[in-house]
Motif scaffolding. Structure first.
Motif, PDB file in Angstrom:
ATOM      1  N   GLY A   1      34.862  21.385  -5.876  1.00  0.00           N
ATOM      2  CA  GLY A   1      33.628  21.734  -6.566  1.00  0.00           C
ATOM      3  C   GLY A   1      32.447  21.757  -5.625  1.00  0.00           C
ATOM      4  O   GLY A   1      32.533  21.310  -4.488  1.00  0.00           O
TER       5      GLY A   1
ATOM      6  N   ARG B   1      28.728  17.854  -7.988  1.00  0.00           N
ATOM      7  CA  ARG B   1      29.532  16.625  -8.026  1.00  0.00           C
ATOM      8  C   ARG B   1      28.624  15.403  -7.922  1.00  0.00           C
ATOM      9  O   ARG B   1      28.812  14.412  -8.645  1.00  0.00           O
ATOM     10  CB  ARG B   1      30.554  16.640  -6.897  1.00  0.00           C
ATOM     11  CG  ARG B   1      31.576  17.777  -7.062  1.00  0.00           C
ATOM     12  CD  ARG B   1      32.320  18.037  -5.766  1.00  0.00           C
ATOM     13  NE  ARG B   1      33.197  16.923  -5.435  1.00  0.00           N
ATOM     14  CZ  ARG B   1      33.650  16.671  -4.218  1.00  0.00           C
ATOM     15  NH1 ARG B   1      33.290  17.437  -3.202  1.00  0.00           N
ATOM     16  NH2 ARG B   1      34.449  15.656  -4.002  1.00  0.00           N
TER      17      ARG B   1
ATOM     18  N   ILE C   1      35.793  19.065  -9.846  1.00  0.00           N
ATOM     19  CA  ILE C   1      35.351  20.016 -10.872  1.00  0.00           C
ATOM     20  C   ILE C   1      36.513  20.926 -11.259  1.00  0.00           C
ATOM     21  O   ILE C   1      37.175  21.494 -10.384  1.00  0.00           O
ATOM     22  CB  ILE C   1      34.190  20.897 -10.335  1.00  0.00           C
ATOM     23  CG1 ILE C   1      33.020  20.038  -9.854  1.00  0.00           C
ATOM     24  CG2 ILE C   1      33.732  21.919 -11.391  1.00  0.00           C
ATOM     25  CD1 ILE C   1      32.279  19.296 -10.930  1.00  0.00           C
TER      26      ILE C   1
ATOM     27  N   TYR D   1      35.548  17.983 -15.601  1.00  0.00           N
ATOM     28  CA  TYR D   1      35.713  17.244 -14.346  1.00  0.00           C
ATOM     29  C   TYR D   1      36.679  16.088 -14.527  1.00  0.00           C
ATOM     30  O   TYR D   1      36.954  15.648 -15.656  1.00  0.00           O
ATOM     31  CB  TYR D   1      34.365  16.718 -13.840  1.00  0.00           C
ATOM     32  CG  TYR D   1      33.565  16.012 -14.912  1.00  0.00           C
ATOM     33  CD1 TYR D   1      33.740  14.658 -15.131  1.00  0.00           C
ATOM     34  CD2 TYR D   1      32.677  16.713 -15.718  1.00  0.00           C
ATOM     35  CE1 TYR D   1      33.031  14.013 -16.130  1.00  0.00           C
ATOM     36  CE2 TYR D   1      31.965  16.083 -16.724  1.00  0.00           C
ATOM     37  CZ  TYR D   1      32.149  14.732 -16.922  1.00  0.00           C
ATOM     38  OH  TYR D   1      31.473  14.094 -17.930  1.00  0.00           O
TER      39      TYR D   1
ATOM     40  N   GLN E   1      28.210  26.469 -11.479  1.00  0.00           N
ATOM     41  CA  GLN E   1      28.145  25.124 -10.900  1.00  0.00           C
ATOM     42  C   GLN E   1      26.747  24.853 -10.349  1.00  0.00           C
ATOM     43  O   GLN E   1      26.199  23.759 -10.510  1.00  0.00           O
ATOM     44  CB  GLN E   1      29.175  24.961  -9.791  1.00  0.00           C
ATOM     45  CG  GLN E   1      30.616  24.996 -10.259  1.00  0.00           C
ATOM     46  CD  GLN E   1      31.567  24.564  -9.134  1.00  0.00           C
ATOM     47  OE1 GLN E   1      31.512  23.441  -8.647  1.00  0.00           O
ATOM     48  NE2 GLN E   1      32.429  25.465  -8.707  1.00  0.00           N
TER      49      GLN E   1
END
Lengths: 490, 490
Positions: free
Chosen positions: B166, B171, B193, B343, B370
């Motif tokens: 990710g 994150r 992710i 996640y 994201q």
């Protein structure tokens, strides 16, 4: 395990404020170089970020940033509670398919280290990297306009759970495009949207391959297909390729005997990695094999859009009527990888199983980009982009061929440069391609090793040189550097 | 197989131009009603679109549109070459977990028909549907602004292959939020992710469960978990739940014996479907079981954000230090499902295996969303949205409880309404919840059947009533209709 003492490290890290390069970049570069040059050894512990920051006289943030980058790229390994260590397997080594994984072909979750340089090396856009499109030539403004438009217009229906097969308008748009440009036989109803060709191949494994089944793959072949098709415990059977593509006579021989060959994975338009396209007689023989053996063909129509010497060939899928071909495509290389949209064309007999498997995988793909992509195709931007890119890639390919003949002629032999976004080359006898890849990484070049594409023991040594993502000037310069590396290694 | 003759169908389809409802909608509604009322029978062939269009005196497009919708929703089935048929299993029946699937628990790709009404019923936003957030209350304008901003600023690095774990900033943002709000122990480095909780559970199966392994699941429990955890050939072992959550004494007994119990899947914050939270002693006993048995706990922290009677409980994951808990979360219900971002928090010992499996699954998640989500969290919009939604959902829940007590008091018994976005109820003895679900569908209501959440033979009959996605007025009206349906069935 020996801990790196700070004085050692400090000598390796001539950090300099105001040098033009940010501190975290300097620390990152210093550590990475020390690791690659083996001055820091595999398994060695590096100091805590707090300690190193203090000794370098910098704040902790740049050190943290550098460590994080190195951890992400696989140069360092963190073990919570016990600190940070130099990785035992470096990312630059990782293209080598470890002998162990070749032997234990039936492991349920095979190692994907072969993919590591491509994906973990996030954001790095270095010359020769394969599978990288010309991101600088992408129609950003138009795309951003469509994204903004759909983001503003997002309705509750489009924010809710979506159809696992994909958004209807996108499926219709792709089906129409493929019928026109790839001679594929399909209706929107056979089209399943997934998050790229990796997910598509993974679904093929789930639906078609049970533990103990056998699946034919090309030798050499695409490492990503190995990791995807091996997940359900099937045995991967490498079948040699020649100038006409997969050797169907060999495939036929390997299919005889007790264990059934359930499927064959092929790249007919542009064989990965060698680049030739499958000949027409070979295509017919392969289809005949599938009918005769009651097997499936997984056609990865990879890089089919770009051919430089003749018209693109139609898809294998369009050549038969028995519904034995599963067709796999992706937008990663014709638009951009971070889009994460790919698709399958599924024979009607398998449709329900594929949709159910797709749903169990991760329900459905994000809706916004599907809507944007549908507009992008329907409004003609996609075909215009493809057409324009053919010219761009032809010029980049020509720059590469020119550079190779000027700077690397004695060191490399060209295998095929008719199509796609990379060329395959072989090295002179005795040269170790993994070693060249490591040396090239020090010079910020990212060729891939041909030997990593083999599953069996006999491997040709060579380099895969991507040209899609780099302009002519960078390509020319990169070939000069590559020539120096190759000559220095003699 | 009998073909529907056109006169029959025409009588069922009083299509009327200029009636205010579009033609395709009228055709769709007419066919759907005829199927639900069994006037068209399962397996019956319906006329070709061309024929029906001609006989109705309309163009082919509205007929095609209606058929496509019915095909997508599972009311019709297409068999290429042989026409279109009334489906043998209707989507409204599909909540029933077929007895066959309960028996063949080790099938490599289990049927996910249990999920069908939730996902194939794309875009339908009908009262009582579970797991649907208040999409009308989402801060659309702010979100669209962030999407447009990141779309305009998309760099080649963000368009290229991304980190399989990710995007770093996302994150870090999620890890910080979870530490603060869920008492989870985690660093950004442990956060992976994926595209939602379905994909997260699927990864857990890939990494933790080999064919023949046993995995404990709650009984009753989340049907999606069954389809995800069963994919690698593990045996699903149902363990009863009571008011304190999963019965650890029963789990311990089932863990004794030859075959090892590798993992337990639990929903401690808000048990799916019954709604209670796991008691503290039960949590400690479960953690002790995992340590003692050397097993993993998969914590699905589903709907933990919304509790109406007391403070949300901290996560199980934060209660232990031995790294035996894999924590699963998703933004589908706190933001919107079509975002496709979820996640995992992975214990350090499993990190490399999880990242490799995630990469083999579909490389990485789309980058744009994201980046947008990272900003949305870091700029405080996420926490503000959660806070505001607690009030919205409390009012919606109260409207539901009020409506149920006024209109359905004699028919339904409430099990728990302390948390989450739905309430679980039981029907009076002898009432068939599947039948109620079918009748409710005719009135455009989408409750779910409690009995479908059981894997074993003993099932309670009841309804799951989602209240998240509908305003108070719609909820009140829906409870009145539900009361009428239940009384009519006596």
């Amino acid at each position: 395990v020996r801990t790196t003492t700070s004085p050692q490290l400090l000598a390796l890290l001539p950090v300099e404020r105001g040098s033009g390069s940010p501190l975290h970049q300097q620390i990152y570069e210093g550590l990475r170089r020390a690791i690659l040059e083996r001055r820091l050894r595999a398994g060695q512990r590096v100091p805590a970020t707090r300690v190193l920051a203090c000794e370098l006289g910098v704040s902790r943030l740049p050190v943290l940033t550098a460590y994080e980058q190195l951890l992400h790229e696989g140069y360092l390994e963190g073990r919570v509670g016990s600190g940070t260590f130099v990785a035992t397997t470096l990312p630059d080594d990782a293209l080598r398919a470890p002998a162990a994984s070749a032997r234990s072909r039936r492991a349920p979750a095979p190692s994907v280290t072969a993919l590591a340089p491509r994906v973990r090396d996030a954001g790095r856009l270095r010359p020769f990297r394969v599978s990288l499109p010309a991101l600088d030539q992408f129609p950003h403004a138009m795309w951003a306009r469509l994204v903004a438009k759909h983001a503003r217009a997002l309705t509750p229906a489009h924010m809710s759970y979506g159809d696992p097969a994909g958004v209807g308008v996108l499926r219709a748009a792709i089906a129409e495009h493929l019928r026109a440009s790839r001679a594929v036989r399909c209706e929107a109803e056979q089209l399943l949207i997934v998050s790229g060709s990796q997910a598509a191949l993974r679904l093929c494994a789930t639906v078609l391959l049970a533990p103990g089944d056998r699946v034919a793959i090309e030798e050499p072949g695409y490492p990503g297909a190995r990791s995807a098709l091996g997940t359900t415990g099937a045995t991967l059977v490498p079948v040699p390729v020649d100038v006409g593509g997969i050797d169907v006579t060999a495939l036929e021989k390997l299919s005889a005997g007790a264990a059934r060959m359930r499927a064959a994975y092929v790249t007919p338009s542009h064989q990965y990695p060698l680049g030739m396209s499958m000949s027409a007689p070979r295509r017919l023989a392969l289809l005949e094999w599938a009918r005769h053996r009651n097997a499936w063909i997984i056609e990865d129509d990879y890089d089919s859009e770009y051919r430089y010497v003749s018209r693109p060939l139609g898809a294998l899928q369009g050549m038969e009527e028995h519904g034995r071909v599963i067709y796999v495509g992706t937008f990663s290389k014709v638009l951009f990888p971070a889009l994460r949209v790919g698709y399958l064309i599924v024979p009607p007999a398998l449709w329900e199983q594929f949709v159910a498997a797709r749903e169990a995988l991760d329900l459905f793909s994000p809706t916004l980009y599907q809507l944007v992509l549908a507009d992008f195709i329907r409004e003609g931007h996609f075909v215009r982009h493809l057409r324009r890119m053919r010219g761009v890639y032809l010029r980049r390919r020509d720059a590469l061929l020119d550079g190779l003949s000027r700077h690397c002629a004695d060191e490399l032999e060209l295998l095929n440069a008719d199509a796609g976004l990379h060329v395959a080359t072989t090295l002179r006898a005795g040269a170790d391609d993994e070693d060249v890849v490591r040396r090239a990484a020090l010079e910020k070049l990212s060729p891939a090793a041909l030997s990593a594409c083999y599953l069996g023991g006999e491997r040709r040594s060579g380099l895969l040189l991507g040209f899609g993502g780099f302009n002519e000037r960078r390509i020319t310069r990169a070939t000069r550097t590559l020539g120096e590396i190759l000559r220095a290694q003699r």
